[in-house]
Design a protein around this motif. Structure first.
Motif, PDB file in Angstrom:
ATOM      1  N   ASP A  11     -14.299 -74.703   6.951  1.00 52.46           N
ATOM      2  CA  ASP A  11     -14.069 -73.293   6.639  1.00 52.46           C
ATOM      3  C   ASP A  11     -13.244 -72.585   7.712  1.00 52.46           C
ATOM      4  OD1 ASP A  11     -15.439 -73.571   4.278  1.00 52.46           O
ATOM      5  OD2 ASP A  11     -17.316 -72.711   5.026  1.00 52.46           O
ATOM      6  N   ALA A  12     -13.492 -72.913   8.969  1.00 54.04           N
ATOM      7  CA  ALA A  12     -12.746 -72.257  10.047  1.00 54.04           C
ATOM      8  C   ALA A  12     -11.267 -72.624   9.988  1.00 54.04           C
ATOM      9  CB  ALA A  12     -13.339 -72.649  11.396  1.00 54.04           C
ATOM     10  N   ALA A  13     -10.980 -73.905   9.738  1.00 50.82           N
ATOM     11  CA  ALA A  13      -9.590 -74.340   9.650  1.00 50.82           C
ATOM     12  C   ALA A  13      -8.905 -73.749   8.423  1.00 50.82           C
ATOM     13  CB  ALA A  13      -9.528 -75.861   9.617  1.00 50.82           C
ATOM     14  N   LYS A  14      -9.647 -73.635   7.316  1.00 49.74           N
ATOM     15  CA  LYS A  14      -9.076 -73.002   6.120  1.00 49.74           C
ATOM     16  C   LYS A  14      -8.688 -71.556   6.398  1.00 49.74           C
ATOM     17  CE  LYS A  14     -11.402 -75.797   2.575  1.00 49.74           C
ATOM     18  NZ  LYS A  14     -12.408 -75.804   1.492  1.00 49.74           N
ATOM     19  N   ALA A  15      -9.543 -70.852   7.109  1.00 52.48           N
ATOM     20  CA  ALA A  15      -9.249 -69.458   7.434  1.00 52.48           C
ATOM     21  C   ALA A  15      -8.002 -69.358   8.308  1.00 52.48           C
ATOM     22  CB  ALA A  15     -10.447 -68.818   8.132  1.00 52.48           C
ATOM     23  N   GLU A  16      -7.837 -70.286   9.236  1.00 52.18           N
ATOM     24  CA  GLU A  16      -6.664 -70.272  10.104  1.00 52.18           C
ATOM     25  C   GLU A  16      -5.395 -70.533   9.306  1.00 52.18           C
ATOM     26  OE1 GLU A  16      -5.115 -72.184  14.338  1.00 52.18           O
ATOM     27  OE2 GLU A  16      -6.799 -73.115  13.277  1.00 52.18           O
ATOM     28  N   VAL A  17      -5.450 -71.497   8.390  1.00 51.84           N
ATOM     29  CA  VAL A  17      -4.284 -71.771   7.552  1.00 51.84           C
ATOM     30  C   VAL A  17      -3.962 -70.565   6.679  1.00 51.84           C
ATOM     31  CG1 VAL A  17      -3.423 -73.171   5.632  1.00 51.84           C
ATOM     32  CG2 VAL A  17      -4.585 -74.271   7.565  1.00 51.84           C
ATOM     33  N   ALA A  18      -4.987 -69.929   6.128  1.00 51.04           N
ATOM     34  CA  ALA A  18      -4.766 -68.740   5.287  1.00 51.04           C
ATOM     35  C   ALA A  18      -4.075 -67.643   6.083  1.00 51.04           C
ATOM     36  CB  ALA A  18      -6.090 -68.254   4.720  1.00 51.04           C
ATOM     37  N   ARG A  19      -4.474 -67.442   7.336  1.00 43.27           N
ATOM     38  CA  ARG A  19      -3.819 -66.427   8.177  1.00 43.27           C
ATOM     39  C   ARG A  19      -2.368 -66.813   8.446  1.00 43.27           C
ATOM     40  NH1 ARG A  19      -8.915 -66.523  10.796  1.00 43.27           N
ATOM     41  NH2 ARG A  19      -8.130 -67.984  12.365  1.00 43.27           N
ATOM     42  N   ALA A  20      -2.138 -68.105   8.655  1.00 46.27           N
ATOM     43  CA  ALA A  20      -0.774 -68.569   8.930  1.00 46.27           C
ATOM     44  C   ALA A  20       0.137 -68.330   7.730  1.00 46.27           C
ATOM     45  CB  ALA A  20      -0.796 -70.054   9.293  1.00 46.27           C
ATOM     46  N   VAL A  21      -0.356 -68.656   6.536  1.00 46.21           N
ATOM     47  CA  VAL A  21       0.446 -68.453   5.330  1.00 46.21           C
ATOM     48  C   VAL A  21       0.696 -66.970   5.106  1.00 46.21           C
ATOM     49  CG1 VAL A  21       0.485 -68.728   2.826  1.00 46.21           C
ATOM     50  CG2 VAL A  21      -0.320 -70.613   4.279  1.00 46.21           C
ATOM     51  N   SER A  22      -0.324 -66.158   5.289  1.00 46.28           N
ATOM     52  CA  SER A  22      -0.185 -64.715   5.124  1.00 46.28           C
ATOM     53  C   SER A  22       0.827 -64.143   6.108  1.00 46.28           C
ATOM     54  CB  SER A  22      -1.538 -64.036   5.308  1.00 46.28           C
ATOM     55  OG  SER A  22      -1.422 -62.631   5.246  1.00 46.28           O
ATOM     56  N   GLY A  23       0.864 -64.690   7.316  1.00 42.56           N
ATOM     57  CA  GLY A  23       1.736 -64.172   8.366  1.00 42.56           C
ATOM     58  C   GLY A  23       3.203 -64.445   8.148  1.00 42.56           C
ATOM     59  N   MET A  24       3.539 -65.353   7.241  1.00 45.74           N
ATOM     60  CA  MET A  24       4.962 -65.621   7.003  1.00 45.74           C
ATOM     61  C   MET A  24       5.334 -65.340   5.552  1.00 45.74           C
ATOM     62  SD  MET A  24       4.892 -69.750   7.195  1.00 45.74           S
ATOM     63  CE  MET A  24       4.058 -70.723   5.946  1.00 45.74           C
ATOM     64  N   ALA A  25       4.605 -64.436   4.932  1.00 40.63           N
ATOM     65  CA  ALA A  25       4.789 -64.186   3.503  1.00 40.63           C
ATOM     66  C   ALA A  25       5.954 -63.276   3.175  1.00 40.63           C
ATOM     67  CB  ALA A  25       3.511 -63.589   2.918  1.00 40.63           C
ATOM     68  N   ASP A  26       6.519 -62.580   4.163  1.00 39.09           N
ATOM     69  CA  ASP A  26       7.590 -61.623   3.881  1.00 39.09           C
ATOM     70  C   ASP A  26       8.934 -62.330   3.820  1.00 39.09           C
ATOM     71  OD1 ASP A  26       9.004 -58.722   5.603  1.00 39.09           O
ATOM     72  OD2 ASP A  26       9.231 -59.451   3.564  1.00 39.09           O
ATOM     73  N   GLU A  27       9.252 -62.934   2.669  1.00 38.80           N
ATOM     74  CA  GLU A  27      10.511 -63.659   2.530  1.00 38.80           C
ATOM     75  C   GLU A  27      11.716 -62.714   2.428  1.00 38.80           C
ATOM     76  OE1 GLU A  27      10.780 -66.881   3.052  1.00 38.80           O
ATOM     77  OE2 GLU A  27       8.645 -66.704   3.439  1.00 38.80           O
ATOM     78  N   ASP A  28      11.486 -61.426   2.102  1.00 36.18           N
ATOM     79  CA  ASP A  28      12.595 -60.488   2.002  1.00 36.18           C
ATOM     80  C   ASP A  28      13.342 -60.377   3.333  1.00 36.18           C
ATOM     81  OD1 ASP A  28      10.849 -58.200  -0.227  1.00 36.18           O
ATOM     82  OD2 ASP A  28      12.041 -59.996  -0.625  1.00 36.18           O
ATOM     83  N   LEU A  29      12.598 -60.445   4.432  1.00 40.00           N
ATOM     84  CA  LEU A  29      13.237 -60.370   5.754  1.00 40.00           C
ATOM     85  C   LEU A  29      14.188 -61.546   5.956  1.00 40.00           C
ATOM     86  CD1 LEU A  29      13.591 -59.223   8.593  1.00 40.00           C
ATOM     87  CD2 LEU A  29      11.557 -60.512   9.281  1.00 40.00           C
ATOM     88  N   ALA A  30      13.722 -62.736   5.592  1.00 44.00           N
ATOM     89  CA  ALA A  30      14.561 -63.918   5.764  1.00 44.00           C
ATOM     90  C   ALA A  30      15.816 -63.825   4.921  1.00 44.00           C
ATOM     91  CB  ALA A  30      13.762 -65.181   5.381  1.00 44.00           C
ATOM     92  N   VAL A  31      15.691 -63.377   3.691  1.00 46.69           N
ATOM     93  CA  VAL A  31      16.841 -63.259   2.815  1.00 46.69           C
ATOM     94  C   VAL A  31      17.815 -62.224   3.359  1.00 46.69           C
ATOM     95  CG1 VAL A  31      17.613 -62.597   0.510  1.00 46.69           C
ATOM     96  CG2 VAL A  31      15.591 -64.036   0.781  1.00 46.69           C
ATOM     97  N   ALA A  32      17.286 -61.112   3.855  1.00 50.78           N
ATOM     98  CA  ALA A  32      18.137 -60.059   4.378  1.00 50.78           C
ATOM     99  C   ALA A  32      18.919 -60.524   5.606  1.00 50.78           C
ATOM    100  CB  ALA A  32      17.300 -58.833   4.737  1.00 50.78           C
ATOM    101  N   ILE A  33      18.246 -61.281   6.472  1.00 53.40           N
ATOM    102  CA  ILE A  33      18.922 -61.754   7.680  1.00 53.40           C
ATOM    103  C   ILE A  33      19.977 -62.775   7.326  1.00 53.40           C
ATOM    104  CG2 ILE A  33      18.569 -63.063   9.810  1.00 53.40           C
ATOM    105  CD1 ILE A  33      15.889 -61.661  10.105  1.00 53.40           C
ATOM    106  N   GLN A  34      19.690 -63.655   6.354  1.00 51.38           N
ATOM    107  CA  GLN A  34      20.660 -64.658   5.954  1.00 51.38           C
ATOM    108  C   GLN A  34      21.910 -64.000   5.393  1.00 51.38           C
ATOM    109  OE1 GLN A  34      19.834 -67.011   2.450  1.00 51.38           O
ATOM    110  NE2 GLN A  34      20.557 -68.864   3.467  1.00 51.38           N
TER     111      GLN A  34
END
Length: 314
Positions: free
Chosen positions: A290-313
């Protein structure tokens, strides 16, 4: 989203496709521990639709050590049928038995692979002359181009630079997946290998530095989760925009740390959060706690803003 790349048949002299972030695809399993082919097909299509020039199947991320030869053939055929020439299929065909590695190589060729990825023999701890002979025997057994895989943390033997240089006298060897984490290696190897030989990081955490030092890309675990972001990072590196690439890559750092500790379970759980597959793994790998799942969930949530990547590209 970039259009899929059209490719022709593989030849050792035509390897422009071996570049960028290439995903090492996981193998989805269902509740009965069978391969989930619809989920696997979705993973392949998602990567190709996001511009991947190649995908890797039946390798580290695909839990190849627990797949039967029949299952490996099924996955390679499914990947080739999904790609339909739009991307190359790189099949893992490694073993610590040279005879078995040759069998897997021939199976991959018949199943429709465009190239094989074959690892330094593990557990046996052969000397460099034995490693050289192992790879030479594989290369003459197939018409497919061969990509070497050096990952000393798993094999307990490195693939020495000098051995790579010897192997590269044959044009059957087209590239290296370097999992050593040695960021100076691409620059060192350039003086030893032919001009067209491809050097790809096999370690997401050091991929940025390796590409900046002259590597051609990365065979990646995290690109399974964030193909757009990885493609944007690589594009910025190609344009010499190191600061932007570094800024974007920080968004991957937490997931990279999770993957480094618990691969492929962490990637599978991340993909399950995106609704792409079940997180099931095969023993001796087990699902995250459960602890590792929570860490992965935070990691995925932390890089969810793909609009920034598209804008920079843009």
């Amino acid at each position: 989203m970039s259009p899929a790349i059209s490719v022709s048949s593989s030849t050792p002299s035509s390897i422009s496709w071996l570049t960028g972030y290439i995903p090492d695809l996981p193998t989805p399993f269902d509740e009965a521990d069978r391969i989930d082919l619809p989920a696997f097909t979705r993973l392949c299509e998602r990567q190709i639709a996001n511009g991947a020039s190649a995908v890797v199947v039946c390798e580290t991320g695909g839990e190849a050590s627990t797949l039967s030869p029949a299952e490996q053939g099924t996955l390679i055929r499914a990947a080739a049928a999904t790609a339909r020439g739009r991307a190359r299929i790189i099949a893992g065909a490694g073993s610590n038995s040279t005879e078995h590695a040759i069998e897997l190589t021939r199976l991959a060729e018949v199943a429709g692979a465009d190239a094989i990825l074959t690892v330094v023999p593990y557990y046996n701890r052969p000397m460099q002359s034995g490693i050289f002979a192992h790879f030479q025997a594989i290369s003459v057994s197939t018409g497919l181009p061969v990509i070497l895989h050096d990952i000393p943390s798993r094999t307990m033997r490195e693939l020495a630079d000098e051995t790579i240089a010897r192997l590269c006298r044959s044009n059957r060897f087209i590239g290296l997946r370097d999992g050593s984490g040695d960021i100076a290696r691409p620059m060192r190897l350039r003086a030893l290998v032919p001009q067209g030989f491809r050097i790809l990081s096999g370690d997401d955490a050091t991929a940025l530095a390796c590409i900046a030092a002259g590597a051609d890309g990365c065979i990646s675990a995290v690109s399974n989760v964030a193909p757009d972001l990885c493609r944007t990072i690589f594009s910025n590196l190609q344009q010499g925009r190191m600061q932007t690439a570094r800024l974007l890559s920080k968004r991957l750092s937490t997931l990279e740390a999770c993957v480094a500790r618990q691969h492929p379970a962490a990637v599978k759980y991340a993909l399950s959060l995106l609704g792409l597959m079940d997180p099931a793994v095969r023993l001796p790998i087990v699902e995250l706690d459960d602890a590792a799942k929570a860490e992965v969930a935070r990691a995925v949530s932390g890089m969810a803003d793909e609009d920034l990547a598209v804008a920079i590209q843009a």
